[in-house]
Design an enzyme around this catalytic site. Structure first.
Site, PDB file in Angstrom:
ATOM      1  CG  HIS A 244      -1.979   1.010   1.208  1.00 39.58           C
ATOM      2  ND1 HIS A 244      -1.745   2.333   1.501  1.00 39.58           N
ATOM      3  CD2 HIS A 244      -3.295   0.914   0.904  1.00 39.58           C
ATOM      4  CE1 HIS A 244      -2.874   3.006   1.380  1.00 39.58           C
ATOM      5  NE2 HIS A 244      -3.826   2.172   1.015  1.00 39.58           N
TER       6      HIS A 244
ATOM      7  CD  GLU B  12      -5.544   2.507  -2.799  1.00 39.33           C
ATOM      8  OE1 GLU B  12      -4.531   2.466  -2.076  1.00 39.33           O
ATOM      9  OE2 GLU B  12      -6.676   2.631  -2.328  1.00 39.33           O
TER      10      GLU B  12
END
Ligand code: G3P
Length: 223
Positions: free
Chosen positions: A93, A141
């Site tokens: 992430h 993302e």
């Protein structure tokens, strides 16, 4: 995990810690049952076991460490996440980046443990490169849109469709999710129109005045 899917990342938000993590996960179960929607929750590492014990929807870790199980004080190997009841894990992430060599170690180890991997990528080049490691999912993302008011599907739809095209070209077995600024059912349906099989999100639900209402609207986008 069943797709199309909403993966709700609790991050380290105080609104989703300890007993509040269980309460929010139970809201996700209620919305999932009522809407027939696939919803997965990713609580903080310290809450995986308590949430997995309380709910029957999949619980994911937000990260696992590329260390062997054993004398590793303070580390969380994939075996520990599995023992806590996790069904999968995020990796890389943008708020918890992982060196390439760790991804090369962790993805096959997680697969052997039955831990599904959602590997995150901040751009198309990274997404295409990770596809070669065969995680079950890659989530695109753009970091600059995370936590913001505009959904990636509105601000940068081409990065979602581009990720689907380039990831599938590199490895047709990998499914694509997208995230960053996703807050409405329209954002979710747009993600699916662009070829994603689901979304990763956090603030739109965790920080919402009414998380149940917010998650219900988002779940409508899966239909
Ligand atoms: O893991 C998903 C997260 O990075 C997206 O954050 O707050 O933009 O929904 P948010």
């Amino acid at each position: 995990m069943r797709t199309p899917v909403i993966l709700l990342n609790f991050k380290a938000y105080p609104e989703a810690m300890g007993p509040k993590a269980v309460a929010l996960a139970k809201v996700a179960v209620e919305v999932s049952d009522r809407m027939g929607a696939s919803i997965v929750v990713a609580p903080a590492a310290t809450d995986i076991a308590r949430v997995a014990h309380e709910v029957r929807i999949p619980v994911f870790a937000q990260h696992v460490d590329a260390v062997e199980a054993g004398a590793r004080t303070g580390w969380v190997p994939p075996e520990a996440a599995t023992a806590a009841g996790a069904a999968g894990t995020l990796l890389n992430h943008s708020e918890r980046k992982v060196p390439r060599k760790d991804l090369e170690d962790l993805i096959p180890r997680c697969s052997a443990l039955g831990l599904e991997v959602v590997a995150c990528a901040g751009n198309l080049r990274e997404a295409e490169s990770i596809a070669g490691l065969s995680p079950e999912f890659i989530a695109i993302e753009p970091p600059e849109l995370i936590g913001g008011g505009v959904s990636v599907t509105k601000a940068k739809p081409e990065i979602v469709s581009g990720a689907v095209e380039r990831i599938h070209r590199a490895n047709p077995k990998v499914d694509v999710l997208c995230g960053a600024g996703v807050k409405t059912g329209r954002d979710v349906s747009r993600a699916i129109e662009l070829g994603a099989v689901g979304v990763l999100l956090a603030t739109g639900v965790v920080k919402a005045k009414d998380p149940r209402k917010a998650l219900t609207d988002l779940a409508k986008g899966l239909r």
